[in-house]
Write an enzyme that holds these catalytic residues in place. Structure first.
Site, PDB file in Angstrom:
ATOM      1  N   CYS A 182       0.860  -1.195   0.000  1.00 31.33           N
ATOM      2  CA  CYS A 182       0.000   0.000   0.000  1.00 31.33           C
ATOM      3  C   CYS A 182       0.891   1.239   0.000  1.00 31.33           C
ATOM      4  CB  CYS A 182      -0.900   0.030   1.219  1.00 31.33           C
ATOM      5  SG  CYS A 182      -1.884  -1.454   1.469  1.00 31.33           S
ATOM      6  N   ARG A 230     -12.895  -0.635  -2.576  1.00 31.69           N
ATOM      7  CA  ARG A 230     -11.729   0.221  -2.843  1.00 31.69           C
ATOM      8  C   ARG A 230     -10.420  -0.552  -2.572  1.00 31.69           C
ATOM      9  NH1 ARG A 230      -9.727   3.287  -6.197  1.00 31.69           N
ATOM     10  NH2 ARG A 230      -8.270   1.600  -5.966  1.00 31.69           N
ATOM     11  N   CYS A 234      -7.307  -2.036  -5.030  1.00 28.33           N
ATOM     12  CA  CYS A 234      -5.874  -1.783  -4.826  1.00 28.33           C
ATOM     13  C   CYS A 234      -5.095  -3.094  -4.941  1.00 28.33           C
ATOM     14  CB  CYS A 234      -5.614  -1.135  -3.465  1.00 28.33           C
ATOM     15  SG  CYS A 234      -6.032   0.610  -3.396  1.00 28.33           S
TER      16      CYS A 234
END
Lengths: 273, 203
Positions: A182, A230, A234
């Site tokens: 991330c 969401r 990712c």
């Protein structure tokens, strides 16, 4: 003549380039205009259609047990929806697990209404230009009922502290064929992928700006998108396999982000590009 | 003397706690990951396993101490394979297409409908005419020109694309070659895109 041709080609490429840039800026400007319109008239937010649908679904007697979700305990007691989202994810004693809003809704549909879990989570996300799924509508409704509240995550239980630590570790965990974490995209200010701006999520000031916007209505998709969706996207972009719906990994990441955004306002559903 | 010893012990304990702060134990992390991708097939689940470099870069959040950094560089250098004919530059036009393409490796990309792309523009500025570029990596505009198109710079570019950790330990950039995401031929085309004098990157 040759000089002229060269000049013309330079002019053409400059114009083309400006055209591309202008198109992007137009999109940004249009979304911003949209946001301003919503400020003037909050009822014109198309995400509110999902809120309404979610409310109807919440109150309707459905499923094999012919029950509504009005008795669903989102953490503040059965039937208490106001402000519940502001304290999610949280530990639920009845399942001995930390759950986010979507995971808890699935659990309530299973227990109170008698739906089969496999059926509930078969298609949790809508595709572009479809109307939102039931889960999206319900999650958007519950989040919306926390508008005016601020994120106030609990860390009272050991499992909540563990989820937070897990989320933070996962945020920095590099993996997959592209070595992404991330933090590859979300650990610096003012960065972009192509022209898409990226929030510096591990910085509280920036997490506070965005976390309260979700679930969000995405203009480009014409539909609401939840936090589960969401984060799943990712991981898709990170070249990892499709993550299970309502997984501990997504809940832990949400726990980490919500803790960073502690004290910020909830304004869901917000408008996104 | 004794009090100094106690202070040192306390400082060491504090340092140990600091390192642990925010981090979850590897066993708990692996357990959570196992339980969160249950629908994926075994070969897809294998993507979630970390190699030594990914582990070290995660643990130190991309800022490895000197000793660890040196180990990463040494290990990653050994992964680099060079073209059999020794030619490091391919076709910059093919390289440009690869730089634009973000296709490949996502679970919706199977069965493959195209070759994997390098997706360079997601993070780098390259040619002047492409304005839709990302900023996660440095601008590579005039990359070759800035390096006077030197042979050793060509080699360096090849190695950086093949495996950036061999040069910058815990670099953000993917190991395109070492992870078998791009082929040697594709990497040659990308090298030509940044290093060839004819390439729009250097115009």
């Amino acid at each position: 003549m040759r000089a002229f041709r060269k000049f013309a080609s330079v002019i053409t490429s400059v114009l083309l380039a400006l055209g591309g840039l202008a198109a992007q800026e137009d999109t940004e400007r249009e979304v911003e205009r949209y946001r301003q319109m919503l400020k003037a008239d909050p009822w014109s937010n198309p995400g509110l259609l999902d809120v309404d649908r979610g409310e109807a679904l919440w109150n309707e007697k459905r499923g094999p047990k012919n029950a509504s979700l009005e008795g669903c305990d989102l953490g503040k007691g059965p039937g208490k929806v106001d402000g519940a989202f502001a304290e999610l994810p949280r530990y639920f004693k009845d399942v001995k697990r930390v759950m986010d809003v979507e995971t808890r809704i699935v659990w309530c549909m299973e227990k109170l209404q008698g739906f089969a879990r496999a059926d509930i989570i078969k298609r949790p996300y809508s595709k572009a230009n479809q109307s939102g799924t039931e889960l999206e509508a319900l999650a958007t409704y519950v989040a919306n009922r926390s508008n005016g509240y601020k994120f106030k995550p609990s860390l009272k239980y050991r499992k909540e502290q563990e989820a937070l630590a897990l989320g933070e570790t996962l945020f920095f965990r590099r993996q997959g064929p592209m070595d992404f974490s991330c933090s590859t995209c979300h650990a610096d200010s003012g960065k972009r992928i192509r022209l898409q701006g990226l929030p510096f999520l591990s910085k509280p000031e920036e997490a506070r700006k965005v976390m309260g916007e979700w679930p969000a209505y995405r203009v480009s998709q014409g539909t609401v998108m939840t936090m589960q969706h969401r984060i799943t996207d990712c991981y898709w972009q990170m070249r990892l396999p499709q993550i299970d719906y309502a997984s501990d990994v997504v809940i832990a990441l949400t726990m980490y982000l919500v803790n960073l955004a502690k004290g910020s306002d909830i304004t869901a559903p917000q408008i996104k590009r | 003397m004794r009090s100094a010893f106690i202070v040192i012990a306390a400082l060491l304990a504090l340092a140990a706690v600091r390192e642990e702060a925010g981090a979850q134990s590897p066993a708990v992390v692996e357990q959570a990951i196992k339980g969160s991708w249950t629908a994926a097939s075994p070969d897809w689940q294998a993507r979630l396993l970390q190699d030594e470099t990914q582990k070290a870069c995660s643990q130190y959040r991309n800022a490895p101490p000197r000793k660890v950094a040196d180990k990463i560089i040494a290990r990653e250098k050994t992964t680099i394979k060079y073209p059999a004919d020794g030619k490091l530059m391919g076709d910059w036009k093919k390289g440009e297409k690869l730089a634009q393409s973000g296709y490949g490796g996502r679970f919706t990309d199977y069965p493959p409908r195209a070759e994997n792309g390098g997706n360079c523009y997601a993070c780098h500025q390259l040619s002047r005419k492409e304005l839709s570029f990302g900023t996660l990596g440095p601008s590579l505009l005039e990359y070759g020109k800035d390096r006077r198109f030197k042979d050793d710079e060509v080699k360096s570019a090849y190695e950086r694309i093949y495996n950036p950790h061999a040069v910058i330990p815990c670099a953000n950039m993917p190991r395109m070659g070492a992870n078998n995401f791009l082929t040697i031929e594709q990497i040659k085309d990308l090298v030509a895109y940044v290093m060839s004098p004819e390439s729009p990157v250097n115009k």
